[in-house]
Motif scaffolding. Structure first.
Motif, short mmCIF file in Angstrom:
data_model
loop_
_atom_site.label_atom_id
_atom_site.label_comp_id
_atom_site.label_asym_id
_atom_site.label_seq_id
_atom_site.Cartn_x
_atom_site.Cartn_y
_atom_site.Cartn_z
N GLU A 114 52.93 -24.62 105.66
CA GLU A 114 52.58 -25.96 105.18
C GLU A 114 52.76 -26.05 103.66
N ARG A 115 52.48 -24.96 102.96
CA ARG A 115 52.68 -24.98 101.51
C ARG A 115 54.16 -25.18 101.18
N GLN A 116 55.04 -24.52 101.92
CA GLN A 116 56.47 -24.70 101.69
C GLN A 116 56.91 -26.13 102.02
N GLU A 117 56.33 -26.69 103.07
CA GLU A 117 56.69 -28.07 103.45
C GLU A 117 56.22 -29.06 102.40
N ARG A 118 55.04 -28.85 101.84
CA ARG A 118 54.56 -29.75 100.77
C ARG A 118 55.46 -29.62 99.54
N ALA A 119 55.85 -28.39 99.22
CA ALA A 119 56.72 -28.18 98.06
C ALA A 119 58.07 -28.85 98.27
N ALA A 120 58.59 -28.77 99.48
CA ALA A 120 59.89 -29.41 99.77
C ALA A 120 59.77 -30.91 99.68
N THR A 121 58.66 -31.45 100.16
CA THR A 121 58.45 -32.90 100.09
C THR A 121 58.33 -33.36 98.63
N ALA A 122 57.60 -32.57 97.83
CA ALA A 122 57.45 -32.93 96.42
C ALA A 122 58.78 -32.90 95.70
N THR A 123 59.61 -31.92 96.02
CA THR A 123 60.92 -31.82 95.39
C THR A 123 61.79 -33.01 95.75
N THR A 124 61.73 -33.39 97.02
CA THR A 124 62.53 -34.53 97.47
C THR A 124 62.07 -35.82 96.80
N THR A 125 60.74 -35.99 96.69
CA THR A 125 60.19 -37.20 96.05
C THR A 125 60.58 -37.27 94.58
#
Length: 393
Positions: free
Chosen positions: A379-390
């Motif tokens: 989940e931490r990796q998924e949040r980081a990926a979402t933040a990068t995309t945003t």
């Protein structure tokens, strides 16, 4: 008028059943006649009784062999065959590529219980760990498969991961080359044999039993000690340690002697000097780093896990493959998180009967402790990926 050559053949035919003790007509019985295929007569016998008698002996021997191994402690179970691995691997390309996949060696295979993982994570992972085998070839295979976009737990057993040893490496090639006859053979075996016969295990095969007898050795030849049966497996490769390893002191001692035989034996030629060992370790980390980079570029979330070991096995791993030169370098090179049992009190204190795998009960407790840690990293990796995309928008 009789054609030339007919008279000798008629004479032979008369002779065929008249000569006492006649068994077989060969070229010596037909001088001057080219007959490359010998002829054999079939004497009249009570064939029906013979067939039934042979079948009765077959059933008697089969029942005796089955009874012998059941008395030894074996029960019917599913085989850890290449076909079974291919069946699970095929799920990724059949619509489940967004799910969670487990790769690694026997510690992930035995110690991570699918039911406990499913109860916590809400999904049953695909079990692709292979005993005695580095997960790096499986990592590379998944990296090359665009259908896999899910979560990946990678087990790290130092002796296998950093040496690249692949006892079951042919399973990957089998999956890619599996033909209709191999698939149907696995289908039939899984439904008609494996659920019913305890003896249907590679460790109980007669050639295997004969091979491990205490035969005399030639001078200078070292006695081999193959790994004995250690596990029981379910239909989707959900696996746990065999109960006999836990409850039979003699069998548990045997499994430990097998490990000692391997740990105290001479290293293979490719690892017999510190320089060679370092080179092999670096090569495996390079391969894993490259595969992980490909997976992460596709959005796959990856976490490394170092399952527990103890006793002589743990001492060997710390001496030959110390954490600072292997595990720490792997995490630094890949930039990925890792869950090492030494860092988490909840992953310690379990019973490992033969130093390398958990008891069945402790495997359940270990999975309950491990799953939230792995989920948190995913989940931490998924949040980081979402933040990068945003941020990129």
């Amino acid at each position: 008028m009789v054609p030339d050559g007919t008279a000798p053949r008629e004479s032979l035919a008369r002779e065929r059943f008249e000569r006492p003790g006649f068994v077989r007509l060969t070229a010596s019985d037909r001088p001057g006649v080219a007959q490359p295929v010998p002829e054999r007569d079939i004497p009249p016998q009570p064939w029906r009784r013979i067939v039934f008698g042979a079948f009765a002996v077959f059933l008697l021997l089969l029942a005796a062999w089955e009874g012998y191994w059941r008395d030894f402690g074996a029960t019917p179970g599913y085989r850890n065959s290449n076909g079974a691995w291919a069946e699970q691997r095929r799920r990724i390309d059949a619509g489940e590529g967004g799910g969670t996949v487990l790769v690694g060696s026997s510690r992930v295979l035995f110690d991570v219980q699918l039911a406990q993982w499913q109860a916590i994570a809400g999904e049953r992972p695909i079990q692709l760990a292979l005993e005695g085998t580095s997960p790096v070839p499986v990592l590379e295979d998944l990296a090359a498969d665009p259908n896999f976009t899910g979560r990946l737990l990678v087990g790290v057993a130092p002796e296998l991961f950093f040496s690249g040893f692949a006892y079951r490496g042919e399973a990957i090639a089998h999956y890619h080359r599996q033909g209709p006859s191999q698939r149907s053979g696995h289908w039939l075996s899984k439904r008609l044999l494996e659920p019913y016969f305890a003896f249907y295990d590679p460790d109980f095969a007669l050639p295997t039993v004969l091979l491990r007898q205490d035969w005399p050795l030639r001078p200078g030849l070292r006695q081999d000690m193959p790994v004995r049966k250690l596990m029981e497996m379910g239909p989707d490769r959900d696996t746990h340690i065999w109960g006999k390893v836990e409850t039979d002191p003699d069998y548990r001692a045997l499994t430990r002697r097998v490990w000692l035989h391997r740990l105290q034996g001479p290293p293979p030629p490719m690892l017999d000097t510190p320089a060679k060992l370092q080179k092999v370790v670096a090569t495996q980390i390079d391969r894993a780093t490259k595969a992980v980079a490909t997976l992460r570029a596709r959005g796959v979330r990856v976490v490394f896990v170092r399952p527990p070991s103890t006793g002589a096995y743990y001492a060997f791993e710390r001496k030959v493959l110390p954490r600072a030169a292997t595990w720490d370098v792997l995490l630094q090179r890949t930039g990925l998180p890792g869950i090492h049992f030494e860092d988490y009190p909840q992953l310690q204190g379990y019973e490992l009967p033969e130093w390398s795998h958990l008891t069945r009960a402790d495997a359940k407790r270990y999975t309950v402790a491990l799953t939230p840690l792995a989920m948190r990293e995913f989940e931490r990796q998924e949040r980081a990926a979402t933040a990068t995309t945003t941020a990129a928008r």
